[in-house]
Design a protein around this motif. Structure first.
Motif: not given
Length: 665
Positions: A13, A35-37, A414-415, A418-420, A665
Motif C-alpha cells: 500500500l 490495515n493502514s500500513g 491512515r489509508r 488505495r494508498q497510505v 477514507q
C-alpha cells in the motif's frame, strides 16, 4: 549515527511514503487503524535489508497493485511489437521498481565518518546527512523477454508469470544518493549495508509457550540463544564452567551406560558373523551439549510463595504453561531484545553503526499498567556501552502506550483510497492565539487514554449523559437504511464539554478523521445568563462561536443549514426545533422528543422517577425547561439505559446520519 528518515515507494500500500523517526528519542511509535500500513513499513525494512542472518525474500505480491497496471501495459505493447530490441527497450523503460531510501545523520566519531564517507555526496560545510537507496529492479530485460516468450502456456499473463519467477528477474540494487535526491550513483554491491545497518523484528504473532506445539516459540529455546550469544561473551569463564560440567557428566554417564547395555551387546555378539570377521563391539556413549539441554531438558518454572501451616511462607514452583500469557509475552520480548543486543556485541570486526529493532503490538496480553510503563522501560533495556545505536520502531493499538508517549514520537498512519498517508504529530500545527492548546491535548490524551488514533471516525460529546447514551442511540440509528456503518466501523467517543471542543480542531484537522461534535445550544439572554431558547439572544458555547458554525446569536444558529454546520470532514450537531420546540440542553431536547414515552413510562425510571412524574402531572412540555435543570445527569442517563424504547433527539439523529454517510477514507 542515527536513521532519521525512511522513504518507501511502490511497496504494497506504500505507494509513496516518507516517515521521519523521532528526533532525539529511542522509540518511534506507529499508530493508526488496522490495515493502514504500519506493519508494511517494518516488512519493507526486513525485505529490503534482511533481518538478522535471514536473506530477504521479496515476492511479486509485495509490488504495489497500482504498479501491476504497468506490467499489463508492457504486455500489451509487447504483443503488438515485432522487433526484439524494441521489446527489450520497452521493458527497460516501463518495468516497475520498488525503492527504499534511508537517510542517516552522523557525528564526528571515527567509526561514523568511515561509514558516512562511503555515502558522502555533499561536501557543503556543516552537512551531516547521507542517503542510501535500495531498489528491487529488473536485472536483465533480455532474459525476461526470452523467458516470457518461451513460457509453456501462452495464455499466461506477464503478471501471472512473474508471480512464480519474480526473484529470478528482479534483484536488489544499491545506490548512494545526495541528501536532496538529485544525484544518484550506483554502488558495486550491498557490502556497505551490513556495516551500516542491522534490523531485527519482534513480530506480532508471538506463540509463546513452553509446550511441544509446532507453532510455539519455546522460551527454553530463547534461553539457549541467550546463553550462547550473550553469556558466552559476557562471562567466558562461567560459560566454560558449564561446558566442563557437561563434559564430565557425559563421561560418567558413558561408564554407566556400558553396564546398563552390557547384556544387549553380549547378546548381539552371540549371533555370530561370517568367518574371518569380528563381531561388532557395540558401545553407547553419552553426548551432552548445552543446545540439547536447553532444547529438550530445560523448562522454565515460576517460583511463588504462599502462607503454609502456622503462617510460615512456603515456596512452590509451577511449570511455564501455568503462567499468564502477559508475562510470557513480556519475557519473550525481553529475551529477544537481549538476544539482538548480544548478537551485535558478539559481531566480529566493525559493528553496524545503526541498529533498528521493530516491535509489533507489544501490548498483547499485557495489563494496562504494564502497557503504560513499557515505553519508558524499552530504552533502559537497550542501553549499551557503545558501538551501534539502538532505535525502536514500535507499532501499537494501545491507548495506554500513546498516553505515556505524548505526541513527539507518534506517527499516525491512515489509508487514503488505495494508498497510505502518514502524519507526524511532532509537526502538529497550532494556532498562534492559544499557545496552551498543545499542553491541553497532551494532558487530555494522557488522562483519558484517548483512542482517537485507532478510530475510523470520531464523536465528541458535551457531557456524561451523551457519552453514556450514545452507544444505544447509535445502535438504533444503525438499523435505518444508509446508517448501517455505525454498527460496523470503529467510532471513538470522547467527552470534551462544550467549552473545550474547539481545542480539538488542530488534531482533528491534522488527522483527517471524519468527526461529529455533539454539543449544546447554550442560549443566553442579553445579560449572558442562561435562559430558554425562545428567550435567548446569543450562545455561551465556545465551539459554536469560535469554530463551527462561528455564529453568535440564537437566530443565526437556528437558521444554519447543513453546509454551514459542516467544515471539511467535521460536522457539529446542536439542538434544533422538534415539533415546534427547541431545547437548550440535551435533557430538555430529550424531553421534547419523548413527551409521550416519558408520560407512559415514568414509573420504569428509578432515581429520577419522582421528578419526572411530578412534571408529567403538571404538564411535561411546560415543565421541560425546569425539569431538565433538576435532573441528575448521570442518574437520568442510567435510568434511560435501564428502560430502552425512547426516541433519539432529532439533532443527534441528523448528526449520526451524516457521520454514517461520510466516507471514512
Amino acid at each position: 549515527m542515527r536513521l532519521e528518515n525512511i522513504r518507501i515507494r511502490n511497496f504494497r500500500l506504500l505507494r509513496r511514503l516518507a516517515v521521519d523517526l523521532a528526533h532525539g528519542k529511542t522509540t518511534t511509535i506507529f499508530v493508526g487503524p488496522n490495515n493502514s500500513g504500519k506493519t508494511s513499513v517494518m516488512e519493507a525494512l526486513r525485505l529490503f535489508i534482511g533481518s538478522g542472518t535471514d536473506n530477504p525474500k521479496i515476492s511479486f505480491h509485495d509490488l504495489s497493485q497500482l504498479r501491476h497496471r504497468d506490467l499489463k501495459k508492457i504486455e500489451s505493447l509487447l504483443a503488438t511489437e515485432a522487433d526484439y530490441e524494441r521489446k527489450v527497450a520497452l521493458l527497460k523503460r516501463f518495468a516497475p521498481r520498488m525503492r527504499l531510501d534511508l537517510n542517516f545523520s552522523y557525528d564526528e566519531e571515527p567509526a561514523d565518518l568511515v561509514a558516512a564517507t562511503q555515502l558522502l555526496m555533499d561536501l557543503t560545510p556543516g552537512t551531516n546527512m547521507v542517503r542510501m537507496r535500495i531498489e528491487y529492479a529488473l536485472e536483465n530485460a533480455k532474459k525476461l523477454v526470452d523467458d516470457f516468450e518461451a513460457r509453456p502456456r501462452k495464455d499466461t499473463t506477464l503478471c501471472d508469470f512473474l508471480k512464480d519467477n519474480f526473484r529470478e528477474h528482479f534483484k536488489r540494487v544499491f545506490f548512494k544518493v545526495s541528501p536532496d535526491g538529485k544525484e544518484v550513483e550506483k554502488l558495486d554491491d550491498g557490502g556497505l549495508l551490513k556495516s551500516l545497518l542491522r534490523i531485527d523484528i519482534v513480530p506480532a504473532q508471538r506463540h509463546v509457550d513452553d509446550d511441544e506445539g509446532s507453532r510455539s516459540a519455546k522460551l527454553s529455546k530463547l534461553l539457549h540463544d541467550h546463553y550462547e550469544r550473550f553469556y558466552q561473551v559476557d562471562d567466558a569463564a562461567g560459560y566454560q564452567a558449564i561446558e566442563d560440567a557437561l563434559t564430565q557428566s557425559a563421561g560418567d554417564l558413558t561408564g554407566k551406560y556400558g553396564k546398563a547395555f552390557g547384556r544387549l551387546t553380549t547378546r548381539l555378539q552371540s549371533f555370530g558373523y561370517p568367518p574371518g570377521q569380528k563381531a561388532p563391539d557395540l558401545r553407547v556413549r553419552a553426548e551432552l551439549s548445552a543446545e540439547t539441554i536447553y532444547r529438550d531438558n530445560a523448562r522454565i518454572y515460576y517460583a511463588s510463595e504462599h502462607a503454609g501451616s502456622e503462617g510460615v511462607m512456603e515456596e512452590f514452583e509451577l511449570p511455564e504453561k501455568y503462567n499468564g500469557l502477559g508475562y510470557k509475552n513480556l519475557i519473550y520480548i525481553v529475551l529477544q531484545l537481549e538476544s539482538f543486543r548480544a548478537t551485535i556485541e558478539a559481531t566480529q570486526g566493525d559493528k553496524p553503526r545503526v541498529h533498528i529493532i521493530a516491535i509489533e503490538e507489544p501490548e498483547a496480553h499485557l495489563h494496562p499498567q504494564m502497557q503504560t510503563v513499557f515505553i519508558s522501560e524499552i530504552s533502559k533495556a537497550l542501553e549499551t556501552d557503545g558501538g551501534s545505536t539502538a532505535q525502536v520502531l514500535l507499532s501499537t493499538h494501545s491507548s495506554h502506550m500513546i498516553a505515556q508517549s505524548e505526541f513527539e514520537p507518534v506517527r499516525y498512519f491512515r489509508r487514503v483510497g488505495r494508498q497510505v498517508a502518514v502524519k507526524d504529530l511532532s509537526k502538529l500545527p497550532l494556532p498562534d492565539d492559544d499557545p496552551d492548546i498543545l499542553d491541553f491535548l497532551r494532558r487530555y490524551i494522557r488522562l483519558t487514554h484517548c483512542d482517537l488514533f485507532f478510530a475510523d471516525k470520531a464523536i465528541f460529546v458535551e457531557g456524561q449523559v451523551e457519552r453514556l447514551l450514545l452507544p444505544m442511540m447509535m445502535e438504533e440509528q444503525a438499523k435505518l437504511a444508509g446508517c448501517e456503518t455505525l454498527g460496523s466501523q470503529y467510532i471513538s467517543i470522547s467527552e470534551v464539554g462544550g467549552g473545550h471542543a474547539h481545542k480539538f480542531k488542530p488534531i482533528i484537522d491534522f488527522l483527517g478523521i471524519p468527526s461529529l461534535i455533539i454539543t449544546d445550544l447554550d442560549s443566553v439572554d442579553d445579560n449572558k445568563e442562561k435562559c430558554p431558547v425562545a428567550e435567548g439572544k446569543g450562545t455561551s458555547n465556545a465551539c459554536l462561536r469560535k469554530w463551527i458554525p462561528a455564529k453568535e446569536t440564537v437566530d443565526e444558529l437556528n437558521a444554519c443549514d447543513e453546509a454551514e454546520k459542516t467544515q471539511g470532514c467535521i460536522r457539529v450537531a446542536y439542538q434544533i426545533a422538534q415539533d415546534g420546540r427547541c431545547g437548550r440542553s440535551f435533557e430538555e431536547a430529550f424531553i421534547y422528543a419523548n413527551v409521550a414515552w416519558l408520560s407512559a413510562n415514568c414509573d420504569k425510571l428509578s432515581t429520577t422517577k419522582t421528578a419526572v412524574n411530578k412534571a408529567v402531572n403538571a404538564g411535561l412540555v411546560e415543565q421541560a425547561w425546569e425539569l431538565s435543570a433538576k435532573l441528575g445527569k448521570v442518574d437520568f442517563a442510567l435510568d434511560l439505559i435501564a428502560a430502552p424504547g425512547w426516541e433519539t433527539p432529532l439533532y443527534i439523529k441528523q448528526g449520526l446520519r451524516w457521520l454514517a454517510e461520510h466516507p471514512s477514507q
